[in-house]
Write a protein that holds these residues in place. Structure first.
Motif, short mmCIF file in Angstrom:
data_model
loop_
_atom_site.label_atom_id
_atom_site.label_comp_id
_atom_site.label_asym_id
_atom_site.label_seq_id
_atom_site.Cartn_x
_atom_site.Cartn_y
_atom_site.Cartn_z
N ALA A 1 3.22 125.74 78.10
CA ALA A 1 3.09 126.58 79.28
C ALA A 1 3.39 128.05 79.00
CB ALA A 1 4.04 126.07 80.38
N ARG A 2 3.65 128.38 77.74
CA ARG A 2 4.01 129.76 77.45
C ARG A 2 3.08 130.36 76.40
NH1 ARG A 2 9.29 129.52 73.46
NH2 ARG A 2 8.49 127.93 72.02
N TRP A 3 3.07 131.71 76.36
CA TRP A 3 2.30 132.44 75.36
C TRP A 3 3.26 132.97 74.29
CZ3 TRP A 3 -2.87 132.57 75.10
CH2 TRP A 3 -3.60 132.27 76.26
N LEU A 4 2.82 132.88 73.02
CA LEU A 4 3.62 133.39 71.90
C LEU A 4 2.79 134.38 71.09
CD1 LEU A 4 5.35 130.12 70.60
CD2 LEU A 4 6.32 131.89 72.07
N LEU A 5 3.44 135.46 70.65
CA LEU A 5 2.78 136.48 69.84
C LEU A 5 2.73 136.01 68.39
CD1 LEU A 5 1.63 139.34 69.58
CD2 LEU A 5 3.96 140.18 69.29
N ILE A 6 1.51 135.89 67.85
CA ILE A 6 1.37 135.36 66.49
C ILE A 6 0.92 136.42 65.50
CG2 ILE A 6 -1.03 134.60 66.80
CD1 ILE A 6 -0.26 132.11 65.10
N ALA A 7 0.25 137.48 65.98
CA ALA A 7 -0.21 138.52 65.05
C ALA A 7 -0.25 139.85 65.76
CB ALA A 7 -1.58 138.18 64.49
N GLU A 8 -0.02 140.92 64.97
CA GLU A 8 0.04 142.27 65.54
C GLU A 8 -0.54 143.25 64.54
OE1 GLU A 8 3.48 144.87 67.82
OE2 GLU A 8 4.07 143.16 66.58
N HIS A 9 -1.36 144.15 65.01
CA HIS A 9 -1.89 145.22 64.15
C HIS A 9 -1.68 146.55 64.86
CE1 HIS A 9 -5.00 148.09 62.77
NE2 HIS A 9 -4.68 147.59 61.59
N ARG A 10 -1.05 147.50 64.15
CA ARG A 10 -0.80 148.82 64.71
C ARG A 10 -1.30 149.88 63.74
NH1 ARG A 10 3.18 149.24 68.95
NH2 ARG A 10 3.86 147.15 69.57
N SER A 11 -1.80 150.98 64.28
CA SER A 11 -2.25 152.10 63.45
C SER A 11 -1.83 153.39 64.12
CB SER A 11 -3.78 152.06 63.29
OG SER A 11 -4.41 152.17 64.55
N LEU A 12 -1.45 154.37 63.29
CA LEU A 12 -1.06 155.69 63.78
C LEU A 12 -2.25 156.64 63.68
CD1 LEU A 12 2.50 156.37 62.34
CD2 LEU A 12 1.86 156.13 64.72
N ASN A 13 -2.39 157.51 64.67
CA ASN A 13 -3.39 158.56 64.58
C ASN A 13 -2.99 159.57 63.52
OD1 ASN A 13 -4.72 157.34 66.68
ND2 ASN A 13 -3.93 158.74 68.24
N ASP A 14 -3.95 160.33 63.00
CA ASP A 14 -3.67 161.37 62.02
C ASP A 14 -3.20 162.65 62.67
OD1 ASP A 14 -6.46 160.33 60.00
OD2 ASP A 14 -4.35 159.74 59.94
N LEU B 1 13.28 138.42 71.97
CA LEU B 1 12.25 138.41 70.93
C LEU B 1 11.97 137.00 70.42
CD1 LEU B 1 13.12 141.58 68.83
CD2 LEU B 1 11.14 141.23 70.28
N SER B 2 13.03 136.22 70.28
CA SER B 2 12.84 134.84 69.81
C SER B 2 11.96 134.05 70.75
CB SER B 2 14.21 134.14 69.66
OG SER B 2 14.99 134.79 68.70
N ALA B 3 12.06 134.35 72.06
CA ALA B 3 11.26 133.62 73.04
C ALA B 3 9.81 134.07 73.05
CB ALA B 3 11.87 133.79 74.43
N LEU B 4 9.48 135.21 72.39
CA LEU B 4 8.12 135.75 72.43
C LEU B 4 7.37 135.60 71.11
CD1 LEU B 4 8.83 139.08 74.36
CD2 LEU B 4 7.66 137.07 75.25
N LEU B 5 8.08 135.47 69.98
CA LEU B 5 7.44 135.46 68.67
C LEU B 5 7.15 134.05 68.18
CD1 LEU B 5 9.46 138.26 66.83
CD2 LEU B 5 7.14 138.39 67.75
N HIS B 6 5.96 133.85 67.67
CA HIS B 6 5.57 132.58 67.05
C HIS B 6 6.23 132.48 65.67
CE1 HIS B 6 2.99 129.44 65.35
NE2 HIS B 6 2.66 129.14 66.60
N ALA B 7 6.48 131.26 65.22
CA ALA B 7 7.13 131.07 63.92
C ALA B 7 6.28 131.61 62.79
CB ALA B 7 7.44 129.59 63.71
N ASP B 8 4.93 131.64 62.96
CA ASP B 8 4.03 132.15 61.92
C ASP B 8 3.60 133.58 62.20
OD1 ASP B 8 4.08 129.71 60.57
OD2 ASP B 8 2.50 128.88 61.84
N TYR B 9 4.41 134.34 62.89
CA TYR B 9 4.08 135.72 63.25
C TYR B 9 3.76 136.56 62.01
CZ TYR B 9 4.99 140.57 64.55
OH TYR B 9 4.90 141.92 64.71
N ALA B 10 2.73 137.39 62.12
CA ALA B 10 2.33 138.28 61.02
C ALA B 10 2.13 139.69 61.58
CB ALA B 10 1.05 137.79 60.36
N TYR B 11 2.43 140.70 60.75
CA TYR B 11 2.35 142.10 61.19
C TYR B 11 1.56 142.91 60.18
CZ TYR B 11 3.85 146.84 62.42
OH TYR B 11 3.88 148.17 62.78
#
Length: 539
Positions: free
Chosen positions: A126-139, A43-53
């Motif tokens: 040379a790498r991609w980092l995840l900086i933001a994520e948005h998730r939603s659940l169906n009703d 996870l440390s190798a994939l997440l940006h330091a400014d990651y937001a959820y």
């Protein structure tokens, strides 16, 4: 030429984009795997330091003191299996969209909750980092059909949340902001009993089936069954089998809920297959008890959200009144001699000379199996577990559990009456010439117990390289138990070592013991034992 040049340019762009989109889809799947296994390094190798959820759960509030690491923030939130992935690259930024499925998160294990997500990645060298994520659940919650129901699953409409029982329809994110670890998810998927049963019963001690060889005794098929159930409403709401949040220190701030009243019982017996006439089943231990247990709760669940929840079943404080005996009947020298003559007569009446020799050689052991032992006792037990990265190079995901127990054996109890211990006036050596020099009261060899259990999974790369990850779950359990008496502590000691491996969901364990308490008959004798067994800590 212009058309040819334009086609060539479009082809070049497509070829240029394809490896990038494939990389982002692969990274998304690696992200799901890292969350499921709680692999912090990945996870440390994939997440940006400014990651937001942004998602269906409340994000964890920052604790007092140092800021929470980004990996801890993400582990605290919802995971799932991503599907229908589509990646788009726009310069140094990329967007990945798709669906995700979360199972085993509701009261009923066969409901699936589904949702959509959008993740934003940025290029860092040379790498991609995840900086933001948005998730939603169906009703809408969907029913996950069993194999028998699979043919008609297509015609079964989704089940609306309002139609579900209250426990299932409540949004899980609103009641608990923590996520299940990979170990707990594995237990839920591979449980041996329905959820309705496990809400009523839990193992008090491990339930075991195996082979045991005690020094001075014949080998036998060893089986033990242990269970506990609540004596008042609400107490059956057990904590989860494993703790649901990670990186918690041993001295973390917790409280206790209770009192919760339970009845527990443990039965152990051994069957001597082929070593004694008629292959008898001999009772080894009967241990009913009443327990008052206080489950540990995390005072600041959600890093300050103020919603305390029960921790795992390895975190509690308990007071007990119990009875322990072997269920036998000989309590005098006359009855012992009578029983010995019965077995010697069996030797004379044996159908073959070989059977006669076997009966004579085991007559004394068989008679001793009928000596009555019994005690009432009062006790207290304390259990705590915590995660550790001490074994980072060998086992990056490790949990240590400690149980400390003190039992005081009563000379006269409510259930037993007078205790039945070693009686030096008539319990003699096999030759019958002198009292057993090792004879002593149980308080000298038992009463104080300390158990340390280490549960580990090796690095994921090892499982992937072996190709056995679907056969061996690689969850390993190592345990060391130390027992001593409270009358003269650390003079008569017992050490038992265990090592186990989960194979096809079956927890295989081998063990070795040196010291005392091989069984209740010979609790006072120093000897050694070893064996192999299936050891179930959860139903």
């Amino acid at each position: 030429m212009k058309r040819l040049f334009l086609a060539f340019l479009l082809l070049a762009v497509a070829l240029r984009a394809s490896p990038e989109t494939d990389t982002l889809i692969r990274l998304t799947r690696e992200f799901d795997t890292a969350l499921a296994s709680e692999n912090r390094a990945a996870l440390s190798a994939l997440l940006h330091a400014d990651y937001a959820y942004t998602g269906p759960e409340l994000p964890p509030l920052p604790p007092t003191g140092p800021p929470m690491p980004v990996v801890d923030r993400r582990l605290f939130l919802l995971g799932g299996e991503s599907t229908d992935l589509v990646a788009r690259v726009v310069g140094p930024t990329a967007i990945v969209t798709g669906a995700y499925t979360v199972n085993q998160r509701l009261t009923h294990p066969r409901f699936l909750s589904r949702g959509r997500f959008t993740s934003t990645w940025v290029r860092d060298g040379a790498r991609w980092l995840l900086i933001a994520e948005h998730r939603s659940l169906n009703d809408v919650l969907e029913w996950a059909p069993s194999a028998a129901e699979q043919p008609r699953a297509a015609s079964t409409p989704p089940v609306a949340a309002a139609e579900l029982p209250p426990a299932a329809s409540a949004p899980f994110a609103s009641t608990d902001n923590t996520k299940k670890t990979g170990r707990e998810e594995t237990h839920s998927r591979h449980g041996h009993l329905p959820r309705t049963i496990t809400r009523l019963f839990r193992t008090y001690e491990p339930t075991q089936l195996g082979y045991t060889k005690d020094q001075g005794d014949d080998p036998f098929l060893d089986f033990k069954f242990s269970a506990m159930f609540a004596l008042h409403p609400g107490a059956s709401d057990y904590p989860d089998p494993v703790r649901r949040s990670t990186r918690e220190p041993f001295l973390r701030d917790i409280g206790y809920t209770g009192p919760n009243f339970y009845f527990a019982g443990t039965i152990r017996a051994g069957q001597y297959l082929g070593t004694r006439p008629s292959s008898p089943v001999v009772g080894k231990r009967f241990n009913p008890l009443l327990a008052v247990r206080f489950w540990a709760t995390e005072k600041n669940s959600g890093y300050g959200l103020g919603r305390p929840h029960r921790e795992s079943e390895d975190n509690f404080l308990e007071f007990v009144y119990g009875h322990e005996s072997n269920g036998q009947f000989i309590a005098s020298p006359g009855r012992f001699d009578d029983q010995l003559r019965v077995y010697l007569n069996q030797a004379r009446d044996a159908a073959t000379p070989a059977a006669s020799v076997l009966a004579r050689s085991t007559a004394y052991l068989s008679a001793r199996d009928n000596i009555s032992r019994g005690w009432d006792y009062v006790g207290v037990q304390f259990a705590r577990d915590w995660d550790t990265d001490f074994f980072q190079s060998w086992a990056p995901e490790a949990t240590i559990a400690m149980r400390a127990k003190f039992n005081y054996f009563l000379r006269k109890g409510l259930l037993q009456g007078d205790s039945e211990e070693f009686n030096s006036s008539w319990e003699s050596s096999p030759a019958g010439l002198f009292p057993d020099p090792e004879g002593k009261a149980r308080k000298y060899v038992d009463g104080l117990s300390f158990r340390f259990t280490l549960t580990v999974a090796p690095p994921r790369k090892l499982a992937e390289l072996s190709g056995w990850e679907k056969i061996l779950r690689f969850e390993r359990r190592y345990a060391v138990t130390f027992n001593t008496g409270y009358a003269q502590p650390f003079r008569y000691n017992t050490v038992k070592a265990e090592a186990g491996l989960n194979i096809y969901g079956l927890p295989l364990m081998m063990w070795y013991r040196y010291g005392y308490n091989s069984d209740l008959i010979d609790y006072y004798r120093q000897d050694h034992s070893y064996g192999l067994s299936l050891s179930f800590w959860n139903f």
